[in-house]
Design a protein around this motif. Sequence first.
Motif, PDB file in Angstrom:
ATOM      1  N   LYS A 117      -1.160  10.962  -2.352  1.00  0.00           N
ATOM      2  CA  LYS A 117      -2.165  11.032  -1.279  1.00  0.00           C
ATOM      3  C   LYS A 117      -3.115   9.847  -1.363  1.00  0.00           C
ATOM      4  O   LYS A 117      -3.424   9.196  -0.359  1.00  0.00           O
ATOM      5  CB  LYS A 117      -2.954  12.332  -1.391  1.00  0.00           C
ATOM      6  N   ALA A 118      -3.594   9.531  -2.581  1.00  0.00           N
ATOM      7  CA  ALA A 118      -4.506   8.400  -2.758  1.00  0.00           C
ATOM      8  C   ALA A 118      -3.813   7.075  -2.454  1.00  0.00           C
ATOM      9  O   ALA A 118      -4.440   6.128  -1.976  1.00  0.00           O
ATOM     10  CB  ALA A 118      -5.059   8.391  -4.177  1.00  0.00           C
ATOM     11  N   ALA A 119      -2.506   7.005  -2.719  1.00  0.00           N
ATOM     12  CA  ALA A 119      -1.752   5.778  -2.459  1.00  0.00           C
ATOM     13  C   ALA A 119      -1.492   5.572  -0.977  1.00  0.00           C
ATOM     14  O   ALA A 119      -1.221   4.449  -0.541  1.00  0.00           O
ATOM     15  CB  ALA A 119      -0.429   5.813  -3.222  1.00  0.00           C
ATOM     16  N   SER A 120      -1.555   6.642  -0.178  1.00  0.00           N
ATOM     17  CA  SER A 120      -1.409   6.567   1.280  1.00  0.00           C
ATOM     18  C   SER A 120      -0.133   5.835   1.702  1.00  0.00           C
ATOM     19  O   SER A 120      -0.152   4.980   2.581  1.00  0.00           O
ATOM     20  CB  SER A 120      -2.632   5.884   1.894  1.00  0.00           C
ATOM     21  N   GLY A 121       0.973   6.150   1.034  1.00  0.00           N
ATOM     22  CA  GLY A 121       2.257   5.548   1.367  1.00  0.00           C
ATOM     23  C   GLY A 121       2.690   4.446   0.425  1.00  0.00           C
ATOM     24  O   GLY A 121       3.869   4.086   0.375  1.00  0.00           O
ATOM     25  N   ALA A 122       1.767   3.889  -0.356  1.00  0.00           N
ATOM     26  CA  ALA A 122       2.092   2.758  -1.230  1.00  0.00           C
ATOM     27  C   ALA A 122       2.950   3.159  -2.426  1.00  0.00           C
ATOM     28  O   ALA A 122       3.583   2.305  -3.049  1.00  0.00           O
ATOM     29  CB  ALA A 122       0.814   2.077  -1.716  1.00  0.00           C
ATOM     30  N   LEU A 123       2.984   4.442  -2.766  1.00  0.00           N
ATOM     31  CA  LEU A 123       3.855   4.903  -3.847  1.00  0.00           C
ATOM     32  C   LEU A 123       5.314   4.615  -3.517  1.00  0.00           C
ATOM     33  O   LEU A 123       6.143   4.466  -4.415  1.00  0.00           O
ATOM     34  CB  LEU A 123       3.641   6.398  -4.070  1.00  0.00           C
ATOM     35  N   GLU A 124       5.629   4.522  -2.224  1.00  0.00           N
ATOM     36  CA  GLU A 124       6.999   4.230  -1.788  1.00  0.00           C
ATOM     37  C   GLU A 124       7.273   2.728  -1.728  1.00  0.00           C
ATOM     38  O   GLU A 124       8.422   2.331  -1.568  1.00  0.00           O
ATOM     39  CB  GLU A 124       7.237   4.832  -0.395  1.00  0.00           C
ATOM     40  N   GLN A 125       6.243   1.908  -1.835  1.00  0.00           N
ATOM     41  CA  GLN A 125       6.396   0.468  -1.644  1.00  0.00           C
ATOM     42  C   GLN A 125       6.292  -0.342  -2.932  1.00  0.00           C
ATOM     43  O   GLN A 125       6.951  -1.380  -3.069  1.00  0.00           O
ATOM     44  CB  GLN A 125       5.319  -0.024  -0.665  1.00  0.00           C
ATOM     45  N   VAL A 126       5.426   0.096  -3.845  1.00  0.00           N
ATOM     46  CA  VAL A 126       5.181  -0.667  -5.073  1.00  0.00           C
ATOM     47  C   VAL A 126       5.806   0.081  -6.254  1.00  0.00           C
ATOM     48  O   VAL A 126       5.379   1.197  -6.579  1.00  0.00           O
ATOM     49  CB  VAL A 126       3.670  -0.849  -5.322  1.00  0.00           C
ATOM     50  N   GLY A 138      10.133  15.171 -14.978  1.00  0.00           N
ATOM     51  CA  GLY A 138      10.493  14.860 -13.610  1.00  0.00           C
ATOM     52  C   GLY A 138      10.742  16.078 -12.748  1.00  0.00           C
ATOM     53  O   GLY A 138      11.721  16.117 -12.013  1.00  0.00           O
ATOM     54  N   ASP A 139       9.924  17.102 -12.835  1.00  0.00           N
ATOM     55  CA  ASP A 139      10.083  18.298 -12.024  1.00  0.00           C
ATOM     56  C   ASP A 139       9.695  18.025 -10.582  1.00  0.00           C
ATOM     57  O   ASP A 139       8.946  17.100 -10.272  1.00  0.00           O
ATOM     58  CB  ASP A 139       9.220  19.434 -12.573  1.00  0.00           C
ATOM     59  N   ASP A 140      10.199  18.878  -9.684  1.00  0.00           N
ATOM     60  CA  ASP A 140       9.814  18.780  -8.275  1.00  0.00           C
ATOM     61  C   ASP A 140       8.300  18.937  -8.114  1.00  0.00           C
ATOM     62  O   ASP A 140       7.657  19.642  -8.893  1.00  0.00           O
ATOM     63  CB  ASP A 140      10.500  19.884  -7.472  1.00  0.00           C
ATOM     64  N   TYR A 141       7.767  18.299  -7.092  1.00  0.00           N
ATOM     65  CA  TYR A 141       6.345  18.471  -6.762  1.00  0.00           C
ATOM     66  C   TYR A 141       6.187  18.268  -5.262  1.00  0.00           C
ATOM     67  O   TYR A 141       7.124  17.865  -4.572  1.00  0.00           O
ATOM     68  CB  TYR A 141       5.473  17.511  -7.564  1.00  0.00           C
ATOM     69  N   TRP A 142       5.009  18.549  -4.743  1.00  0.00           N
ATOM     70  CA  TRP A 142       4.738  18.466  -3.309  1.00  0.00           C
ATOM     71  C   TRP A 142       3.910  17.229  -2.996  1.00  0.00           C
ATOM     72  O   TRP A 142       2.863  17.010  -3.581  1.00  0.00           O
ATOM     73  CB  TRP A 142       3.993  19.706  -2.823  1.00  0.00           C
ATOM     74  N   ILE A 143       4.391  16.431  -2.053  1.00  0.00           N
ATOM     75  CA  ILE A 143       3.614  15.335  -1.483  1.00  0.00           C
ATOM     76  C   ILE A 143       3.015  15.844  -0.177  1.00  0.00           C
ATOM     77  O   ILE A 143       3.708  16.454   0.638  1.00  0.00           O
ATOM     78  CB  ILE A 143       4.488  14.097  -1.214  1.00  0.00           C
ATOM     79  N   PHE A 144       1.724  15.610   0.008  1.00  0.00           N
ATOM     80  CA  PHE A 144       1.046  16.132   1.197  1.00  0.00           C
ATOM     81  C   PHE A 144       0.177  15.052   1.826  1.00  0.00           C
ATOM     82  O   PHE A 144      -0.178  14.056   1.198  1.00  0.00           O
ATOM     83  CB  PHE A 144       0.199  17.359   0.834  1.00  0.00           C
TER      84      PHE A 144
END
Length: 270
Positions: A170-179, A35-41
């Motif tokens: 990036k591929a999820a286009s925001g859905a990583l926060e929803q599902v 669970g290391d930090d990473y960059w969302i772009f």
Amino acid sequence: MVKRMSSLRSSSGNSLRARYPHSYHQHRRDRVAGGDDYWIFGTHAALAALSNPDRECSEIRVTHGFAKANQNRRELEGAFIVDSEQLDNLLPVGSVHQGIAMRTRPLLSISIKDFLNAISPTARVCVSILDQATDPRNIGAILRSAAAFGVKALIVQDRHTPRETGAMAKAASGALEQVPIIRVTNLARTMGFLKANDFWCVGLDGNANKTFSEVNFSQRTALIFGSEGEGMRRLTQKNCDLRVKISVTSRVESLNLANAVGISFYEWAR
């Protein structure tokens, strides 16, 4: 370095801690391995993550152009303004950042029990199970389709599924926060648990006899998909209540995993 900590954000009824309080407190100090930090772009991925009260954001970097175009967005307060080339050098080669990147930690995992306790016993519900899918971009695209068609969760085997990455977000286009992604140790045992809670386990198999159009889905459905190259493993197939296929012409042998899953979600939703 300009920091913007998650503790400054207010929680909402749609947050992980509000929907799944037991899982949130249980895993707060014991994050998933790796669970290391990473960059969302990327615009959609980063802004969705910044709007998620469960995200721990430690740094935001935006280009001058992005800052000017989004100067009224409160979630960008405290962002560090940099040149586009600096963002290019910060991220993996080929990353399309669109002028924004945020440093974060993976979302907290929830348990399958907490998920089931949170859904209505009378609601029509679909979850998806991925049997060792390994491409982060495919998983991100699947999350996007899940959000589009109302699939409530993505269940994966913990050991053989990649962690959150910028490419996945990036591929999820925001859905990583929803599902929510639910990580489990044993898929076969999880399928058994779902069946005990009135889920019908339907696997996608190109060699199946029935097509999606021939199936009347139950109130609770788990759609199961194999890996990109090998498909479902034998034990996963054995635990399916039914296997179905997508009708395709003879011009192609199979579909990309993300495309096949998207079509399957549509067939369930219609």
